[in-house]
Design a protein around this motif. Structure first.
Motif, PDB file in Angstrom:
ATOM      1  N   GLU A  58       0.589  -1.508  -0.011  1.00 32.15           N
ATOM      2  CA  GLU A  58       0.291  -0.268  -0.203  1.00 32.15           C
ATOM      3  C   GLU A  58       0.836   1.287  -0.109  1.00 32.15           C
ATOM      4  OE1 GLU A  58      -2.795  -0.074   3.330  1.00 32.15           O
ATOM      5  OE2 GLU A  58      -4.184  -1.965   2.596  1.00 32.15           O
ATOM      6  N   ASN A  59       2.056   0.884   0.407  1.00 35.66           N
ATOM      7  CA  ASN A  59       2.609   2.611   0.158  1.00 35.66           C
ATOM      8  C   ASN A  59       4.806   2.590   0.360  1.00 35.66           C
ATOM      9  OD1 ASN A  59       3.350   5.226   0.662  1.00 35.66           O
ATOM     10  ND2 ASN A  59       4.061   4.523   2.767  1.00 35.66           N
ATOM     11  N   VAL A  60       5.465   2.312   1.174  1.00 34.32           N
ATOM     12  CA  VAL A  60       6.238   1.475   0.792  1.00 34.32           C
ATOM     13  C   VAL A  60       7.620   1.186   1.875  1.00 34.32           C
ATOM     14  CG1 VAL A  60       7.300   4.087   1.120  1.00 34.32           C
ATOM     15  CG2 VAL A  60       8.808   3.033  -0.536  1.00 34.32           C
ATOM     16  N   GLY A  61       8.332   0.214   1.575  1.00 32.11           N
ATOM     17  CA  GLY A  61       9.001  -0.661   2.439  1.00 32.11           C
ATOM     18  C   GLY A  61      10.218  -0.848   1.743  1.00 32.11           C
ATOM     19  N   PRO A  72       3.521   0.868  -3.963  1.00 34.05           N
ATOM     20  CA  PRO A  72       3.394   2.421  -4.633  1.00 34.05           C
ATOM     21  C   PRO A  72       4.014   3.739  -4.578  1.00 34.05           C
ATOM     22  CG  PRO A  72       1.535   0.778  -4.400  1.00 34.05           C
ATOM     23  CD  PRO A  72       2.658   0.972  -3.267  1.00 34.05           C
ATOM     24  N   ALA A  73       4.498   3.961  -3.045  1.00 32.83           N
ATOM     25  CA  ALA A  73       5.465   4.665  -3.187  1.00 32.83           C
ATOM     26  C   ALA A  73       6.528   4.844  -3.359  1.00 32.83           C
ATOM     27  CB  ALA A  73       5.021   5.564  -1.476  1.00 32.83           C
ATOM     28  N   SER A  74       7.588   3.746  -3.771  1.00 28.96           N
ATOM     29  CA  SER A  74       8.476   3.870  -4.345  1.00 28.96           C
ATOM     30  C   SER A  74       8.994   4.932  -5.064  1.00 28.96           C
ATOM     31  CB  SER A  74       8.750   1.866  -4.578  1.00 28.96           C
ATOM     32  OG  SER A  74       8.353   2.428  -6.058  1.00 28.96           O
ATOM     33  N   TYR A 110      10.957  -9.008  -6.558  1.00 24.25           N
ATOM     34  CA  TYR A 110       9.864 -10.349  -6.249  1.00 24.25           C
ATOM     35  C   TYR A 110       8.733 -10.137  -5.767  1.00 24.25           C
ATOM     36  CZ  TYR A 110      11.472 -15.071  -4.782  1.00 24.25           C
ATOM     37  OH  TYR A 110      11.450 -16.582  -4.918  1.00 24.25           O
ATOM     38  N   VAL A 111       8.969  -8.907  -5.072  1.00 26.42           N
ATOM     39  CA  VAL A 111       7.180  -8.589  -4.331  1.00 26.42           C
ATOM     40  C   VAL A 111       6.039  -8.478  -4.845  1.00 26.42           C
ATOM     41  CG1 VAL A 111       8.576  -8.376  -2.385  1.00 26.42           C
ATOM     42  CG2 VAL A 111       8.114  -6.092  -3.413  1.00 26.42           C
ATOM     43  N   GLY A 112       6.395  -7.868  -6.176  1.00 28.57           N
ATOM     44  CA  GLY A 112       5.211  -7.691  -6.996  1.00 28.57           C
ATOM     45  C   GLY A 112       4.416  -6.463  -7.167  1.00 28.57           C
ATOM     46  N   GLU A 113       5.699  -5.519  -6.783  1.00 25.51           N
ATOM     47  CA  GLU A 113       5.418  -4.508  -6.756  1.00 25.51           C
ATOM     48  C   GLU A 113       6.155  -2.886  -7.674  1.00 25.51           C
ATOM     49  OE1 GLU A 113       2.051  -3.277  -5.244  1.00 25.51           O
ATOM     50  OE2 GLU A 113       1.616  -4.631  -4.295  1.00 25.51           O
ATOM     51  N   LEU A 114       5.596  -1.957  -7.718  1.00 27.13           N
ATOM     52  CA  LEU A 114       6.608  -1.203  -8.263  1.00 27.13           C
ATOM     53  C   LEU A 114       7.662  -0.558  -7.568  1.00 27.13           C
ATOM     54  CD1 LEU A 114       7.161   1.415 -10.111  1.00 27.13           C
ATOM     55  CD2 LEU A 114       6.164   3.234  -8.789  1.00 27.13           C
ATOM     56  N   GLY A 115       8.827  -1.005  -8.369  1.00 24.28           N
ATOM     57  CA  GLY A 115      10.036  -1.136  -6.592  1.00 24.28           C
ATOM     58  C   GLY A 115      11.608  -0.696  -7.334  1.00 24.28           C
ATOM     59  N   TRP A 116      12.697  -0.932  -7.102  1.00 25.29           N
ATOM     60  CA  TRP A 116      13.649  -0.688  -7.406  1.00 25.29           C
ATOM     61  C   TRP A 116      14.911  -1.081  -6.035  1.00 25.29           C
ATOM     62  CZ3 TRP A 116      10.424   2.759  -8.821  1.00 25.29           C
ATOM     63  CH2 TRP A 116      10.240   3.566 -10.245  1.00 25.29           C
ATOM     64  N   GLU A 117      15.646  -2.097  -6.511  1.00 28.26           N
ATOM     65  CA  GLU A 117      16.895  -2.208  -5.954  1.00 28.26           C
ATOM     66  C   GLU A 117      18.046  -1.654  -6.216  1.00 28.26           C
ATOM     67  OE1 GLU A 117      17.482  -6.330  -7.419  1.00 28.26           O
ATOM     68  OE2 GLU A 117      16.232  -7.006  -6.875  1.00 28.26           O
ATOM     69  N   ALA A 132       7.407   5.114   5.186  1.00 24.09           N
ATOM     70  CA  ALA A 132       8.204   3.578   4.545  1.00 24.09           C
ATOM     71  C   ALA A 132       8.728   2.971   6.026  1.00 24.09           C
ATOM     72  CB  ALA A 132       9.522   4.646   4.296  1.00 24.09           C
ATOM     73  N   LYS A 133       8.489   1.639   5.989  1.00 21.16           N
ATOM     74  CA  LYS A 133       8.804   0.783   6.726  1.00 21.16           C
ATOM     75  C   LYS A 133       9.847  -0.333   6.312  1.00 21.16           C
ATOM     76  CE  LYS A 133       5.576  -1.981   9.854  1.00 21.16           C
ATOM     77  NZ  LYS A 133       6.315  -1.155  11.048  1.00 21.16           N
ATOM     78  N   LEU A 134      10.661  -0.249   7.420  1.00 23.25           N
ATOM     79  CA  LEU A 134      11.718  -1.796   7.549  1.00 23.25           C
ATOM     80  C   LEU A 134      10.979  -2.866   6.817  1.00 23.25           C
ATOM     81  CD1 LEU A 134      14.573   0.062   9.500  1.00 23.25           C
ATOM     82  CD2 LEU A 134      14.818  -0.225   7.045  1.00 23.25           C
ATOM     83  N   CYS A 135      11.269  -3.604   5.831  1.00 22.54           N
ATOM     84  CA  CYS A 135      11.105  -5.051   6.171  1.00 22.54           C
ATOM     85  C   CYS A 135      11.685  -6.293   6.330  1.00 22.54           C
ATOM     86  CB  CYS A 135       9.815  -5.114   5.118  1.00 22.54           C
ATOM     87  SG  CYS A 135       8.833  -3.634   4.735  1.00 22.54           S
TER      88      CYS A 135
END
Length: 813
Positions: free
Chosen positions: A481-484, A588-590, A629-636, A660-663
């Motif tokens: 829902e946000n960003v991890g 989504p907020a990445s 690898y989590v199925g969301e918009l994102g970058w490594e 933002a949350k550490l995961c």
């Protein structure tokens, strides 16, 4: 017997495992097989083994090997004329707690999926089958009617006789003293005996050295991590009227019981073991016992006298203490050693050598014959071991724990407690300061979940929801829902570069790597059967350089696979894992978070999915890969180790205002299974065809040649025999882990290869193959599916497309 000067293979070690390898190689028609033992056959560990022969192991292929062993031992006497003492007496495992009861019921479900006869039994039925047992606090049990027991030495000598009949040379009192090598191949083995010395030119060497396997491995230029531990058992005096009984295991009391010629053998796998042989095994060790330590064994005996009251009346005929070898992960070592091209190993059997030897010898012999694993052996493949795990101090510390783990509760997500902290990412202390609870994989300390304020930072294990379940659910929600943000630094990074880098990768991999600089290719390395040897991403860094990113656990194995296929290609392969930290920013907020810390453009126009770019971030530099690898918009975000701390702090400072949350890694696994992303080693292995795994999209159709191409084309012509299916339990309460049976219209048709909880989908999610030759997808999905969980059948929704974001709109947003 005269020792030949040349041989096709020299097997070092004359215990049951060496005998099995010789037996099976000669059965395949190998000539010039030589087996050598430093002392008398069976004089190391085999002679004092308990001889328990069980079928059920933790995975399908380990069960396949154990089943083969007991079938072989049942036939050896007829073939060789030697009595093996093998009897199918059955076995009973009892639970004294509800948690253990769920474990053995799950094992019983797994056994059915693997084709093993098994019967859950009540406390009353336990008592009926084992009248001598105090069942006051027994919760329940399971009964396996075809389990057995045998005489380890006689089984060994029977297999040796079979090998000798087919031409093998089998010699006692011949010590291997050295090995000569040229490059990555051994060329000869030197030996000595009371009569003299000699040398054997050979094409292959097999290390079946048991507790000497570590030293034999060093002699061969290979790493075989194992350590000897003391193992205790007692044998009672004869008990009047005692008749044949099933083997009994009471794992909650660390004990097993075996009736043997009117006496009871009581053995133990205590939680805190005693390592042995730290200064080396004595030169004259042969049929030796170690000093008694009754104080160490006494707690086990006290429990046993209560559990089996007749032991209180019987005297102790024998108190035995003998050494056995244990590995860092409680799985034995089998296969071709990564460091050499003709050195094989079958050693480190963790007290299950008798039940494992037949199958292990068969599998290794077939591997040596064809050059390919006969089926997936990832659980025991020696290439899973990391180089540092040969460190003697590490092995000493870890072996204290691994012996006891045989009978410990096999909880999901259970972490090793010893020999921790060896490998840490550049972000370790940053994560620790923010509540990380670490797990260990391939020596890496990895943040698996994050504790809340005031929450204890440790695991509380259970088969139900563990103490971190809601923490991981919150991390999961943040990514959805946000960003991890999570640390992926432990993932392997192999730099492949040189003028032939593109051609080499196009030969070893199924994808097409003739792509522009900055393009990322998700791909598999295939074997000749189009089974999956590695599941990786390949990023083109320049015209002559690529970065291959692998799972942390298989980095060394994947590097070895690449190196073995270099041939004449002009490439250099370098492990650069420790050189860069990797921070995944997902959700989504990445994009908004990255735009807040970098002046670069992260839009689809500049940085679409599957591409990488160099960026400025904070006051430093990095490279970002737009993959997930989590199925969301994102970058490594790949940052050099020296800048990793700064990049992390920059991200966290900007992320605070965005929520933002550490995961941790548990979140990553629960998200990936919702998206039906495959997990290497579980969902995809060396025996899973890439097309049946649903990964045909990652295989290039226009390449003229690559490893596995013929098998891919055959499958495309013949059609699929099975399909990977994703399942969601309709009841939100039960949990899935792996190996649960899949039922289609009431019949068992397979088992789950992996499982986790889908917090967004609202239930446990599993993946597994279903045999469906020639069927259309609609026909398969029109069936009714259930998953068996600890004996209970639970209705499941089935899908061939990802249940979460099936069109990947979120990934490409």
């Amino acid at each position: 017997m005269e020792i030949p000067s040349k041989a096709r293979v020299v097997i070092v070690g004359g215990g049951i495992v060496g005998a099995s390898v010789a037996y099976h190689l000669t059965k395949l028609g190998w000539k010039d097989v030589v087996l050598l033992d430093r002392k008398q056959f069976c004089s190391g560990t085999t002679w004092h083994a308990a001889g328990l022969i069980a079928q059920l192991r933790a995975t399908q292929n380990m069960t396949r090997l154990a089943k083969y062993s007991q079938e072989l031992y049942g036939e050896l006497e007829a073939e060789t004329g030697m009595a093996t003492g093998f009897r199918r007496v059955g076995s009973i495992t009892v639970a004294l707690t509800e948690e253990r009861h769920e474990e053995i019921l799950r094992q019983a479900s797994m056994a059915r999926a693997f084709g093993v006869d098994v019967e859950p039994i009540s406390t009353t039925e336990v008592k009926a089958r084992y009248e001598h047992l105090n069942c006051d606090d027994v919760v329940g049990g399971v009964y396996l009617p075809k389990d057995g027991q045998g005489d380890p030495s006689n089984i060994t000598l029977a297999m040796m006789r079979g090998a000798k009949t087919r031409g093998a040379v089998v010699c006692e009192h011949i010590k291997v003293t050295g090995m000569a090598k040229t490059g990555r191949r051994l060329t000869s083995v030197s030996w000595e005996s009371a009569e003299g010395t000699g040398e054997i030119e050979c094409e292959h060497v097999v290390n079946c050295g048991g507790m000497w396997g570590h030293e034999v491995g060093r002699m061969a230029g290979t790493n075989v991590p194992l350590h000897a531990c003391e193992h205790f058992y007692i044998v009672s005096d004869k008990i009047p009227g005692l008749s044949q009984l099933p083997v009994l295991r009471v794992p909650d009391e660390c004990a097993y019981y075996k009736e043997d010629a009117g006496s009871i053998m009581l053995g133990a796998f205590e939680p805190n073991a005693k390592p042995w042989g730290m200064k080396g095994i004595p030169e004259d060790f042969e049929f030796d016992q170690l000093p008694d330590d009754f104080d160490h064994f006494e707690p086990i005996l006290e429990w046993a006298v209560n559990r089996m009251p007749m032991l209180a009346e019987a005297g102790i005929q024998t108190f035995f203490n003998g050494p056995e070898s244990f590995t860092p992960d409680d799985a034995y070592h089998l296969g071709l050693c990564p460091e050499m091209d003709n050195v094989w190993v079958a050693a480190g059997f963790n007290s299950v050598g008798i039940q494992s030897a037949g199958g292990a010898g068969m599998a290794l012999a077939e591997w040596m014959e064809t050059g390919q694993k006969p089926f997936d052996l990832g659980d025991v493949d020696i290439s899973r071991m990391q180089p540092f795990q040969g460190n003697k101090h590490y092995l000493f510390e870890r072996s204290k724990e691994t012996l006891g783990l045989l009978y410990a509760d096999h909880f999901p997500y259970r972490q090793k407690a010893t020999a921790r902290g060896v490998r840490r990412t550049p972000l370790h202390e940053h994560l620790k300061a923010r509540g990380a609870v670490f797990g260990e994989l391939a020596g890496w300390e990895r943040a698996n979940w994050f504790a809340g304020a005031g929450q204890e930072r440790e695991y509380r294990y259970s088969w139900k929801r563990q103490n971190w379940f809601e923490n991981s659910a919150r991390e999961h929600k943040a990514v959805r829902e946000n960003v991890g943000i999570y640390d992926m630094s432990s993932f392997g990074k192999l730099r492949v570069e040189g003028p032939d880098a593109e051609a080499f990768l196009n030969y070893v991999g199924g994808g097409n790597y003739a792509v522009p600089v900055g393009k990322i290719v998700y791909t598999q390395l295939l074997n000749a059967r189009a089974g999956i040897e590695a599941d990786v991403t390949v990023t083109r860094l320049s015209e002559t350089a690529y970065l291959v990113v692998t799972p942390a656990a298989t980095r060394y194995a994947d590097e070895t696979w690449l190196r073995r296929h270099v041939g004449d290609y002009r490439v250099v392969i370098t492990d650069v894992t420790a050189g860069e930290a990797v921070m995944a920013v997902m959700g989504p907020a990445s994009r908004a978070l990255l735009q807040a810390v970098s002046p670069n453009d992260f839009s689809n126009a500049v940085n679409p999915f599957g591409t990488a770019q160099e960026i400025e971030i904070g006051m430093g530099l990095a490279r970002v890969h737009r993959v997930t690898y989590v199925g969301e918009l994102g970058w490594e975000i790949y940052a050099s180790a020296d800048m990793a701390g700064h990049v992390f702090e920059t991200l966290m400072q900007a992320g605070e205002g965005m929520g933002a949350k550490l995961c941790g890694m548990h979140m990553m696994d629960s998200c990936r299974i919702e998206k039906a992303f495959r997990h290497f080693g579980h969902d995809i292995t060396s025996e899973d065809h890439v097309l049946e795994a649903g990964l045909g999209f990652a295989v290039a159709k226009d390449k003229p040649d690559y490893i596995g191409r013929a098998a891919v084309e055959r499958k495309r012509e013949q059609g699929l025999q099975r399909r990977m299916v994703q399942f969601r339990l309709k009841d939100p309460e039960p949990l899935l882990y792996h190996a649960e049976p899949i039922l289609r219209d009431g019949e068992v048709v397979g088992h789950l290869s992996s499982g986790n909880y889908g917090h967004t989908l609202g239930g446990a999610v599993g993946m597994g193959y279903v045999h469906c030759p020639g069927e259309k997808p609609a026909e398969l999905l029109s069936s009714s599916f259930e998953i068996e969980v600890a004996g209970a059948r639970v209705q499941a929704e089935a899908s061939l497309k990802p249940l979460y974001d099936p069109t990947s709109e979120r990934v490409r947003a």
